[in-house]
Structure formats: C-alpha cells, structure tokens
Design a protein around this motif. Sequence first.
Motif, PDB file in Angstrom:
ATOM      1  N   UNK A 291      13.741 -59.167   8.771  1.00  7.95           N
ATOM      2  CA  UNK A 291      13.410 -60.576   8.526  1.00  7.95           C
ATOM      3  C   UNK A 291      14.317 -61.137   7.436  1.00  7.95           C
ATOM      4  N   UNK A 292      14.740 -62.371   7.612  1.00  9.95           N
ATOM      5  CA  UNK A 292      15.541 -63.054   6.603  1.00  9.95           C
ATOM      6  C   UNK A 292      14.605 -63.664   5.567  1.00  9.95           C
ATOM      7  N   UNK A 293      14.800 -63.292   4.316  1.00 14.34           N
ATOM      8  CA  UNK A 293      13.917 -63.789   3.266  1.00 14.34           C
ATOM      9  C   UNK A 293      14.318 -65.202   2.839  1.00 14.34           C
ATOM     10  N   UNK A 294      13.372 -65.980   2.328  1.00 11.45           N
ATOM     11  CA  UNK A 294      13.710 -67.315   1.828  1.00 11.45           C
ATOM     12  C   UNK A 294      14.770 -67.230   0.737  1.00 11.45           C
ATOM     13  N   UNK A 295      15.633 -68.232   0.667  1.00 10.56           N
ATOM     14  CA  UNK A 295      16.727 -68.190  -0.310  1.00 10.56           C
ATOM     15  C   UNK A 295      16.220 -68.116  -1.742  1.00 10.56           C
TER      16      UNK A 295
ATOM     17  N   UNK B  71      25.130 -70.864  -2.675  1.00 13.77           N
ATOM     18  CA  UNK B  71      25.708 -72.179  -2.822  1.00 13.77           C
ATOM     19  C   UNK B  71      26.491 -72.611  -1.587  1.00 13.77           C
ATOM     20  N   UNK B  72      26.668 -71.679  -0.659  1.00 13.91           N
ATOM     21  CA  UNK B  72      27.329 -72.019   0.599  1.00 13.91           C
ATOM     22  C   UNK B  72      26.395 -72.824   1.508  1.00 13.91           C
ATOM     23  N   UNK B  73      25.111 -72.608   1.339  1.00 14.20           N
ATOM     24  CA  UNK B  73      24.135 -73.315   2.170  1.00 14.20           C
ATOM     25  C   UNK B  73      24.015 -74.767   1.735  1.00 14.20           C
TER      26      UNK B  73
ATOM     27  N   UNK C 166      28.755 -71.820  -9.599  1.00 16.81           N
ATOM     28  CA  UNK C 166      28.094 -72.218  -8.357  1.00 16.81           C
ATOM     29  C   UNK C 166      27.374 -73.540  -8.500  1.00 16.81           C
ATOM     30  N   UNK C 167      26.731 -73.747  -9.661  1.00 12.03           N
ATOM     31  CA  UNK C 167      26.015 -75.002  -9.909  1.00 12.03           C
ATOM     32  C   UNK C 167      26.981 -76.179  -9.875  1.00 12.03           C
TER      33      UNK C 167
END
Length: 238
Positions: free
Chosen positions: A70-74, A89-91, A174-175
Amino acid sequence: MEQNAKERSLVSKVMDGLVTGIVEEKYGAVLPPQDVLSKEFDVSRTVMREALSMLLARHMLDVRPKIGTRIRPMRDWRMIDEDVVSWRFRAKPDPEFLRDVIEFRMLIEPRASAQAAKRGNAADIAAIREAFESFRVMRPDDPGHQAADELLHTRIVVASGNQFFQQMAAIVRGALSASTQFVNADEAMWAEVIRRHTRVVEAIERHDAVEAEAASRDLIDFAADEMGDRKAANGTHE
C-alpha cells in the motif's frame, strides 16, 4: 564491484520511476505485484525487491497481508531523508502542504539567520554575499533562478553552524522550490523581493543577529502573503 555499482544504479533508477508513478497517482492506493513491476521496469525481482525495500524504509510504503504493498499518505513519508524531500516536493503542492512549508521555514530560517550573524566567519559571509549577488541578477523566469535562490538560503543555514539546522537544508531547498510557482515576475514585486533579501544579507554581514532574524521572518511573511495572493488569483482556496 562493478556489478554491485550497476545494480545500485538500477535500484536508484527503479526507485525514481516508482516515485514518479506514485506522485502522479499512476498506481492508485496499492502498487501492482512485484513480478508485474519487474516486467514494467525490465529489471530482476532482486532489483525490484531492493527498490521497494528502500521506499519501505522511508515510510512511503506499507506491506499488508492479503492487500499487498500500500502507498502511504505523503504526510507519513520520512521527510528527514533528503531523497524523500525531493520526491515529496515533486508532487503537486496542496494548500495544507504549502502551509506546512511556510511554518517550517518560519521555524528554521530566522534562527539560522541570527546564528549566521553571530557565528559566521569571513568565508561563510563571503559565500552568502556571492550567492546573493548571483541571485539578485536573475529573474524568476530565468533558468538558474531556483538554483540561485536555493544556494543563497542553504548557505545561510550552513553558516548558522548548527548541525541540526544544517541537516534541514534539504527541506529548506525543497520548500523554496515549492514556492517558485507562486512567484510573480512583476517588476515592483521583484524589487521588493530583492530588497528583503538584501536586508537579511546585510544584517548577517554586520553580525546583527536581532536584525537578521527579524529580516528573515519578514521575508518569509512576505513570501507567504504572495503565495496566498497567487493561490487566490488561481482559484486555489484553503
């Protein structure tokens, strides 16, 4: 040894491809089985297993019996990891994430600026000035703008001398990258951006910790207001 290096390179490439699929919501909530993914990426099951284990270690995936991977929430991803920071930060940024970005910057950067003013040596401060001079001659639509912005803020964090702050430099970068899309290239606004950065840099050069902290806080407040205005103009609401 050459084979191990080749395998590590393959693992990295597969990880990057999996992350791209995840942030683009290609897979939904659960990844396909390992043998399907191995065929998709044209790699051995051993390479795929290693890539998945690396993402598991970064709290990005969760293996559940009878459900699969399962993919976990970001929000659960281990953001202290520099790779994870880059991937997150790519999303596409959502309002809650952008809020958290500003809060993080407000927590770290003003104090780092103050400590850079107190502790920065001549080489540190010269490096900050050099990065600032590169940054201020670039416009937001110039190809090197984001890199120059990130370098300036990273050098300030590094000059703080605080090893915990220094570990956070990847998140600061990233911010800043997440904020780039909300930067307005309007002449008056851009002049204000430069003015506020100048205030931070000059306070650090004067070793004025109080002013450096206040200037950094003011700069981030300005960025938050600008992001809010741009989001509203684009029809994005909290």
